[in-house]
Scaffold this motif. Structure first.
Motif, PDB file in Angstrom:
ATOM      1  N   TRP A 158       0.843  -1.184   0.000  1.00 43.23           N
ATOM      2  CA  TRP A 158       0.000   0.000   0.000  1.00 43.23           C
ATOM      3  C   TRP A 158       0.891   1.250   0.000  1.00 43.23           C
ATOM      4  O   TRP A 158       1.925   1.292   0.668  1.00 43.23           O
ATOM      5  CB  TRP A 158      -0.892   0.018   1.243  1.00 43.23           C
ATOM      6  CG  TRP A 158      -1.898  -1.115   1.284  1.00 43.23           C
ATOM      7  CD1 TRP A 158      -1.662  -2.401   1.670  1.00 43.23           C
ATOM      8  CD2 TRP A 158      -3.275  -1.044   0.921  1.00 43.23           C
ATOM      9  NE1 TRP A 158      -2.819  -3.137   1.575  1.00 43.23           N
ATOM     10  CE2 TRP A 158      -3.829  -2.332   1.114  1.00 43.23           C
ATOM     11  CE3 TRP A 158      -4.107  -0.018   0.465  1.00 43.23           C
ATOM     12  CZ2 TRP A 158      -5.164  -2.622   0.867  1.00 43.23           C
ATOM     13  CZ3 TRP A 158      -5.440  -0.297   0.207  1.00 43.23           C
ATOM     14  CH2 TRP A 158      -5.961  -1.588   0.402  1.00 43.23           C
ATOM     15  N   ILE A 160       0.867   5.761  -0.097  1.00 48.57           N
ATOM     16  CA  ILE A 160       0.190   7.050  -0.062  1.00 48.57           C
ATOM     17  C   ILE A 160       1.151   8.086  -0.630  1.00 48.57           C
ATOM     18  O   ILE A 160       2.304   8.193  -0.177  1.00 48.57           O
ATOM     19  CB  ILE A 160      -0.273   7.439   1.359  1.00 48.57           C
ATOM     20  CG1 ILE A 160      -0.930   8.831   1.329  1.00 48.57           C
ATOM     21  CG2 ILE A 160       0.862   7.388   2.363  1.00 48.57           C
ATOM     22  CD1 ILE A 160      -1.585   9.234   2.647  1.00 48.57           C
ATOM     23  N   ASN A 161       0.705   8.791  -1.654  1.00 53.12           N
ATOM     24  CA  ASN A 161       1.543   9.787  -2.330  1.00 53.12           C
ATOM     25  C   ASN A 161       2.893   9.198  -2.732  1.00 53.12           C
ATOM     26  O   ASN A 161       3.961   9.797  -2.554  1.00 53.12           O
ATOM     27  CB  ASN A 161       1.734  11.022  -1.453  1.00 53.12           C
ATOM     28  CG  ASN A 161       0.413  11.692  -1.125  1.00 53.12           C
ATOM     29  OD1 ASN A 161      -0.509  11.712  -1.924  1.00 53.12           O
ATOM     30  ND2 ASN A 161       0.316  12.235   0.083  1.00 53.12           N
ATOM     31  N   ILE A 217       3.496   2.355   2.648  1.00 59.52           N
ATOM     32  CA  ILE A 217       2.993   2.295   4.026  1.00 59.52           C
ATOM     33  C   ILE A 217       3.498   0.977   4.602  1.00 59.52           C
ATOM     34  O   ILE A 217       2.979  -0.102   4.301  1.00 59.52           O
ATOM     35  CB  ILE A 217       1.457   2.359   4.061  1.00 59.52           C
ATOM     36  CG1 ILE A 217       0.973   3.609   3.301  1.00 59.52           C
ATOM     37  CG2 ILE A 217       0.952   2.369   5.499  1.00 59.52           C
ATOM     38  CD1 ILE A 217      -0.527   3.668   3.127  1.00 59.52           C
ATOM     39  N   TYR A 236      -7.221  -1.873   4.287  1.00 61.77           N
ATOM     40  CA  TYR A 236      -6.506  -0.784   4.944  1.00 61.77           C
ATOM     41  C   TYR A 236      -7.511   0.290   5.333  1.00 61.77           C
ATOM     42  O   TYR A 236      -8.395   0.651   4.553  1.00 61.77           O
ATOM     43  CB  TYR A 236      -5.435  -0.199   4.032  1.00 61.77           C
ATOM     44  CG  TYR A 236      -4.642   0.905   4.676  1.00 61.77           C
ATOM     45  CD1 TYR A 236      -3.742   0.628   5.702  1.00 61.77           C
ATOM     46  CD2 TYR A 236      -4.790   2.232   4.264  1.00 61.77           C
ATOM     47  CE1 TYR A 236      -3.014   1.639   6.299  1.00 61.77           C
ATOM     48  CE2 TYR A 236      -4.063   3.248   4.854  1.00 61.77           C
ATOM     49  CZ  TYR A 236      -3.182   2.947   5.878  1.00 61.77           C
ATOM     50  OH  TYR A 236      -2.462   3.942   6.486  1.00 61.77           O
ATOM     51  N   VAL A 269      -8.218   3.890   5.828  1.00 65.71           N
ATOM     52  CA  VAL A 269      -7.692   5.195   5.429  1.00 65.71           C
ATOM     53  C   VAL A 269      -8.238   6.270   6.365  1.00 65.71           C
ATOM     54  O   VAL A 269      -9.452   6.393   6.530  1.00 65.71           O
ATOM     55  CB  VAL A 269      -8.097   5.514   3.972  1.00 65.71           C
ATOM     56  CG1 VAL A 269      -7.697   6.938   3.607  1.00 65.71           C
ATOM     57  CG2 VAL A 269      -7.448   4.518   3.023  1.00 65.71           C
ATOM     58  N   THR A 296      -6.146  12.202   3.955  1.00 68.91           N
ATOM     59  CA  THR A 296      -6.329  12.428   2.521  1.00 68.91           C
ATOM     60  C   THR A 296      -5.022  12.178   1.771  1.00 68.91           C
ATOM     61  O   THR A 296      -3.925  12.210   2.340  1.00 68.91           O
ATOM     62  CB  THR A 296      -6.794  13.864   2.260  1.00 68.91           C
ATOM     63  OG1 THR A 296      -5.806  14.767   2.768  1.00 68.91           O
ATOM     64  CG2 THR A 296      -8.118  14.129   2.954  1.00 68.91           C
ATOM     65  N   ASN A 319      -3.235  10.582  -2.375  1.00 71.00           N
ATOM     66  CA  ASN A 319      -3.335   9.686  -3.528  1.00 71.00           C
ATOM     67  C   ASN A 319      -2.804   8.316  -3.123  1.00 71.00           C
ATOM     68  O   ASN A 319      -1.636   8.184  -2.724  1.00 71.00           O
ATOM     69  CB  ASN A 319      -2.527  10.239  -4.706  1.00 71.00           C
ATOM     70  CG  ASN A 319      -3.101  11.536  -5.234  1.00 71.00           C
ATOM     71  OD1 ASN A 319      -4.299  11.636  -5.469  1.00 71.00           O
ATOM     72  ND2 ASN A 319      -2.261  12.547  -5.409  1.00 71.00           N
ATOM     73  N   TYR A 320      -3.663   7.301  -3.241  1.00 75.25           N
ATOM     74  CA  TYR A 320      -3.332   5.965  -2.762  1.00 75.25           C
ATOM     75  C   TYR A 320      -3.119   4.996  -3.926  1.00 75.25           C
ATOM     76  O   TYR A 320      -3.674   5.164  -5.015  1.00 75.25           O
ATOM     77  CB  TYR A 320      -4.448   5.437  -1.857  1.00 75.25           C
ATOM     78  CG  TYR A 320      -4.474   6.073  -0.486  1.00 75.25           C
ATOM     79  CD1 TYR A 320      -3.856   5.456   0.599  1.00 75.25           C
ATOM     80  CD2 TYR A 320      -5.109   7.288  -0.280  1.00 75.25           C
ATOM     81  CE1 TYR A 320      -3.879   6.038   1.859  1.00 75.25           C
ATOM     82  CE2 TYR A 320      -5.133   7.880   0.975  1.00 75.25           C
ATOM     83  CZ  TYR A 320      -4.523   7.254   2.049  1.00 75.25           C
ATOM     84  OH  TYR A 320      -4.537   7.822   3.293  1.00 75.25           O
ATOM     85  N   LYS A 321      -2.300   3.992  -3.647  1.00 76.97           N
ATOM     86  CA  LYS A 321      -2.072   2.904  -4.605  1.00 76.97           C
ATOM     87  C   LYS A 321      -1.889   1.615  -3.830  1.00 76.97           C
ATOM     88  O   LYS A 321      -1.242   1.598  -2.768  1.00 76.97           O
ATOM     89  CB  LYS A 321      -0.826   3.186  -5.449  1.00 76.97           C
ATOM     90  CG  LYS A 321      -0.438   2.051  -6.398  1.00 76.97           C
ATOM     91  CD  LYS A 321       0.704   2.461  -7.327  1.00 76.97           C
ATOM     92  CE  LYS A 321       1.976   2.714  -6.566  1.00 76.97           C
ATOM     93  NZ  LYS A 321       3.123   3.008  -7.491  1.00 76.97           N
ATOM     94  N   VAL A 322      -2.451   0.527  -4.349  1.00 76.89           N
ATOM     95  CA  VAL A 322      -2.230  -0.789  -3.774  1.00 76.89           C
ATOM     96  C   VAL A 322      -1.839  -1.737  -4.894  1.00 76.89           C
ATOM     97  O   VAL A 322      -2.446  -1.742  -5.962  1.00 76.89           O
ATOM     98  CB  VAL A 322      -3.479  -1.302  -3.011  1.00 76.89           C
ATOM     99  CG1 VAL A 322      -4.708  -1.347  -3.910  1.00 76.89           C
ATOM    100  CG2 VAL A 322      -3.210  -2.690  -2.430  1.00 76.89           C
TER     101      VAL A 322
END
Length: 486
Positions: free
Chosen positions: A347, A349-350, A354, A362, A364, A367, A369-372
């Protein structure tokens, strides 16, 4: 008497000296037949060093300025137009037997070369060596024909032209880039046997079979050969093959598989019986499973092909939208569902990982931009990623002090709805009534959400004017107008 003796001695000395000089001037050597340190010369950019040995006699006859050289015949063994390919330094070779290391020129190509050894002082030449094959393999890597398509077809009574690709696909080192090279075409007669068909850079085929071409390096073995192409004779409706570049089943770990079929004039691909728009090339790329079919116009007849393709690509889904909002005291539970075997999760964030988020879900709470990334670690090792964004939700009930008399519902996120003080909104049992300029009620509620107008308004004039009546639970009343501007 003494004078006569002196003259006689002087004459004798001059005669001896003249005899010595005459013997030196007339000295000769004999050079034996060169002994090759190789049976054939198959040179290339990585190796071009060969040895030849020879004897000569007598050693004492060599002048200090003597040089030995290697003379190379033409490809038929003739020295009429020979080439000197090596010359020693003056006085470098003084003892017999001698061995010379040398390189062949890059233009050699033939089966009947010979060598001679020559000297300069005194001048002498050996007889010619045994004949040998010699080639400089200027191109010594596999190359492609037929654009690397495995099979092709020609209509009954016709033919198919096989050509060497130039430049061809990928990093293909086409031998056509080297004008001095010639080529031999072969037809397979068994799993490990073949028969010579013809010479040339192309081959017109009118007999079914599997064909390939090699660069002509004679009896020298090399890596300069092409892929195999199976040629069939087609009649309308004949079935042909479709090949998958990653095999079948295939694992789309980093790229889709490329489906390719028989060479033809035009093509149309289908998946599960449904036409694929724009799929009109000889190849088609996909990551999916399904029954893929193709119709091929061979120019005078048609052929069809089919492959029941099995993709080992895993499926995954995520339970949130691409764009999401949360309140300041709210969280968003993101859950991944996947068919991947032994999946691993990363995971971000920006674009920062993480580190403690290793599971399929997860929570959240900020705030960004997230990616998994989901990776299947057993069987077909492949990855898939989801991107989503989380932003701060706008407060539907901001603390305003006055009732506004102008709004601009144009979708820009500012002043789009009629926002009134919190003492009149949802939860206060205050009645909110809005009428148009004809007295028609367009909104009446005791649970106002600060959300009027919810739909687009139709403008008959430059600006619209509406009227409001706000009545509190204790009958305190506020009245006024609302002007709508574009």
């Amino acid at each position: 008497m003494m004078k006569t003796t002196f003259v006689c001695k002087l004459l004798l000395g001059l005669c001896i000296s003249a005899l010595f000089c005459s013997q030196k001037i007339n000295a000769q050597i004999v050079i034996g037949t060169p002994n090759l340190g190789f049976s054939q010369a198959c040179a290339n950019a990585d190796f071009n060093s060969y040895n030849v040995s020879f004897v000569f006699s007598p050693e004492s006859a060599l002048n200090a300025s003597n040089q030995f050289s290697i003379e190379l015949s033409d490809a038929s063994g003739s020295f009429t137009d020979s080439t000197i390919i090596y010359t020693s330094s003056a006085g470098e070779i003084t003892t017999s037997p001698a061995t010379i290391s040398f390189s062949f020129p890059t233009t050699i190509a033939g089966e009947g070369y010979k060598l001679k050894i020559k000297s300069t002082a005194p001048a002498a030449s050996s007889s010619s060596s045994a004949s040998f094959a010699a080639y400089y393999k200027i191109q010594d890597s596999p190359f492609t024909i037929n654009n690397l398509i495995d099979n092709a077809a020609y209509c009954e009574g016709g033919s198919y032209l096989l050509t060497i690709d130039n430049p061809g696909a990928g990093t293909n080192d086409s031998p056509l880039n080297y004008p001095s090279l010639t080529f031999n075409w072969y037809k397979e007669t068994g799993p490990t046997t073949s028969v010579f068909v013809a010479e040339g850079s192309s081959l017109s085929v009118n007999t079914p079979g599997t064909y390939f071409v090699e660069t002509n390096y004679g009896t020298c073995t090399s890596n300069s050969y092409s892929n195999r192409v199976e040629i069939i004779e087609a009649t309308s409706g004949i079935d042909t093959t479709i090949s998958s570049s990653l095999g079948n089943p295939f694992c789309p770990s980093s790229e889709p598989t490329t489906l390719s079929t028989t060479d033809g004039i035009s093509y149309q691909w289908y998946k599960d019986g449904i036409l694929l728009p724009g799929a009109t090339n000889q190849t088609y790329q996909t990551e999916d499973s399904g029954l893929f079919e193709v119709n091929i116009d061979l120019g005078g007849c048609m052929a069809t092909g089919a492959i029941d393709l099995i993709s080992e690509k895993f499926t995954s889904s995520i339970n949130v939208f691409d764009e999401n909002e949360i309140e300041s005291d709210e969280t968003l539970n993101v859950i991944i569902t996947t068919s991947a075997i032994n999946p691993e999760y990363q995971w971000f964030i920006n674009d920062v990982i993480i580190s403690d988020a290793l599971g399929s879900s997860y929570e959240v709470d900020q705030t960004g931009n997230y990616k998994v990334i989901i990776t299947e670690t057993t069987g077909c090792t492949a990855s898939k990623e989801f991107l989503f964004m989380v932003t701060q939700a706008a407060n539907p009930f901001p603390d305003v002090s006055d009732i506004p008399n102008l709004i601009s519902p144009n979708g820009d996120g500012t002043n789009d709805t009629w926002i009134i003080p919190n003492q009149y909104v949802s939860g206060t049992n205050t009645e909110v009534l809005i009428m148009d300029n004809y007295g028609k009620i367009v909104l009446k509620t005791d649970d106002y959400q600060n959300n009027w107008p919810e739909s687009e308004l139709s403008f008959n004039t430059v600006n619209l004017v509406y009227y409001y009546i706000i009545t509190t639970q204790d009958n305190d009343t506020k009245k006024g107008s609302i002007t709508i501007v574009k």
